[in-house]
Motif scaffolding. Structure first.
Motif, PDB file in Angstrom:
ATOM      1  N   LYS A  18       0.829  -1.207   0.000  1.00 46.21           N
ATOM      2  CA  LYS A  18       0.000   0.000   0.000  1.00 46.21           C
ATOM      3  C   LYS A  18       0.864   1.258   0.000  1.00 46.21           C
ATOM      4  O   LYS A  18       1.641   1.490   0.924  1.00 46.21           O
ATOM      5  CB  LYS A  18      -0.903  -0.029   1.235  1.00 46.21           C
ATOM      6  CG  LYS A  18      -1.982   1.003   1.246  1.00 46.21           C
ATOM      7  CD  LYS A  18      -2.936   0.744   2.395  1.00 46.21           C
ATOM      8  CE  LYS A  18      -4.070   1.744   2.344  1.00 46.21           C
ATOM      9  NZ  LYS A  18      -5.019   1.521   3.429  1.00 46.21           N
ATOM     10  N   SER A  20       0.160   4.472   0.497  1.00 47.41           N
ATOM     11  CA  SER A  20      -0.028   5.447   1.578  1.00 47.41           C
ATOM     12  C   SER A  20       0.761   5.070   2.830  1.00 47.41           C
ATOM     13  O   SER A  20       1.280   5.945   3.524  1.00 47.41           O
ATOM     14  CB  SER A  20      -1.513   5.612   1.913  1.00 47.41           C
ATOM     15  OG  SER A  20      -2.062   4.401   2.396  1.00 47.41           O
ATOM     16  N   THR A  49       0.398  -3.126 -11.338  1.00 48.15           N
ATOM     17  CA  THR A  49      -0.376  -2.587 -10.229  1.00 48.15           C
ATOM     18  C   THR A  49       0.080  -3.190  -8.911  1.00 48.15           C
ATOM     19  O   THR A  49       0.193  -4.413  -8.795  1.00 48.15           O
ATOM     20  CB  THR A  49      -1.878  -2.907 -10.435  1.00 48.15           C
ATOM     21  OG1 THR A  49      -2.253  -2.538 -11.761  1.00 48.15           O
ATOM     22  CG2 THR A  49      -2.746  -2.177  -9.435  1.00 48.15           C
ATOM     23  N   THR A  54      -2.781   0.809  -6.687  1.00 51.50           N
ATOM     24  CA  THR A  54      -2.034   1.913  -7.298  1.00 51.50           C
ATOM     25  C   THR A  54      -1.184   1.379  -8.442  1.00 51.50           C
ATOM     26  O   THR A  54      -0.603   0.293  -8.350  1.00 51.50           O
ATOM     27  CB  THR A  54      -1.119   2.584  -6.248  1.00 51.50           C
ATOM     28  OG1 THR A  54      -1.928   3.101  -5.199  1.00 51.50           O
ATOM     29  CG2 THR A  54      -0.291   3.705  -6.850  1.00 51.50           C
ATOM     30  N   LYS A  55      -1.092   2.131  -9.523  1.00 59.73           N
ATOM     31  CA  LYS A  55      -0.213   1.744 -10.626  1.00 59.73           C
ATOM     32  C   LYS A  55       1.231   1.708 -10.123  1.00 59.73           C
ATOM     33  O   LYS A  55       1.672   2.605  -9.402  1.00 59.73           O
ATOM     34  CB  LYS A  55      -0.330   2.718 -11.804  1.00 59.73           C
ATOM     35  CG  LYS A  55      -1.680   2.669 -12.485  1.00 59.73           C
ATOM     36  CD  LYS A  55      -1.871   1.332 -13.164  1.00 59.73           C
ATOM     37  CE  LYS A  55      -3.174   1.247 -13.908  1.00 59.73           C
ATOM     38  NZ  LYS A  55      -3.455  -0.117 -14.331  1.00 59.73           N
ATOM     39  N   ASP A  58       3.205   4.828 -10.840  1.00 55.98           N
ATOM     40  CA  ASP A  58       2.857   5.940  -9.949  1.00 55.98           C
ATOM     41  C   ASP A  58       3.491   5.763  -8.574  1.00 55.98           C
ATOM     42  O   ASP A  58       3.965   6.731  -7.968  1.00 55.98           O
ATOM     43  CB  ASP A  58       1.340   6.074  -9.813  1.00 55.98           C
ATOM     44  CG  ASP A  58       0.668   6.504 -11.110  1.00 55.98           C
ATOM     45  OD1 ASP A  58       1.358   7.068 -11.996  1.00 55.98           O
ATOM     46  OD2 ASP A  58      -0.554   6.271 -11.234  1.00 55.98           O
ATOM     47  N   ALA A  59       3.504   4.534  -8.077  1.00 55.86           N
ATOM     48  CA  ALA A  59       4.132   4.264  -6.778  1.00 55.86           C
ATOM     49  C   ALA A  59       5.633   4.556  -6.841  1.00 55.86           C
ATOM     50  O   ALA A  59       6.190   5.166  -5.927  1.00 55.86           O
ATOM     51  CB  ALA A  59       3.876   2.817  -6.360  1.00 55.86           C
TER      52      ALA A  59
END
Length: 159
Positions: A18, A20, A49, A54-55, A58-59
């Motif tokens: 994750k 976040s 993913t 999240t992609k 992007d991470a």
């Protein structure tokens, strides 16, 4: 400089599902331990993913914004996902790419037994492929064996 010395003394934020949560830890490190180097590796639901949705690109971009992050990658995923994941990571960041998949074996929770990894998940062959794709550090995670690690080492020592 040898890559091993780059990662010496760094903190591994590994097997992260994750984004976040990773960002929360990175924010804490930035504020409380600004000199602590870290690498981040994610688990995946597919090659593009991370586990929570999240992609991967992007991470990778998000963690690359932290000066303390010295590498990003994936771990504890089936070997078949590694090459496409490396390609996504390379598109997203210039950080060194770290990969250490599991063996590809699968667990049956009903029978509480493991089935062997597919024959195509040969770590010797795959290590060459992962290097060509852009991996900087390669290892093994859950259910990998000493024979798997020996195959990785043989390829890396041949470089």
């Amino acid at each position: 400089m040898a890559l091993g010395s780059v990662f010496s003394g760094c903190l591994a934020l590994e097997t992260q599902p994750k984004l976040s949560e990773v960002k929360a830890v990175l924010d804490l490190l930035k504020n409380e331990y600004p000199d602590q180097k870290v690498y981040v590796s994610f688990t995946l639901q597919n090659a593009e993913t991370i586990s929570e949705g999240t992609k991967l690109a992007d991470a990778a971009k998000a963690v690359a914004q932290y000066d303390q992050v010295i590498g990003v990658g994936v771990n504890c995923i089936p070997p078949r996902l590694v090459t496409p994941a490396i390609k996504k990571l390379k598109e997203a960041t210039a950080l060194p790419i770290i990969v250490y998949p599991n063996s590809g074996a699968s667990y049956d929770a009903t029978t509480k037994t493991w089935s062997a990894a597919p024959a195509e998940d040969d770590f010797g062959k795959l290590t060459k492929e992962w290097l060509l794709a852009g991996a900087s550090a390669i290892g093994g995670c859950c259910t990998t064996t000493s024979a798997d690690i020996a195959k990785i080492a043989a390829v890396l020592n041949d470089q």
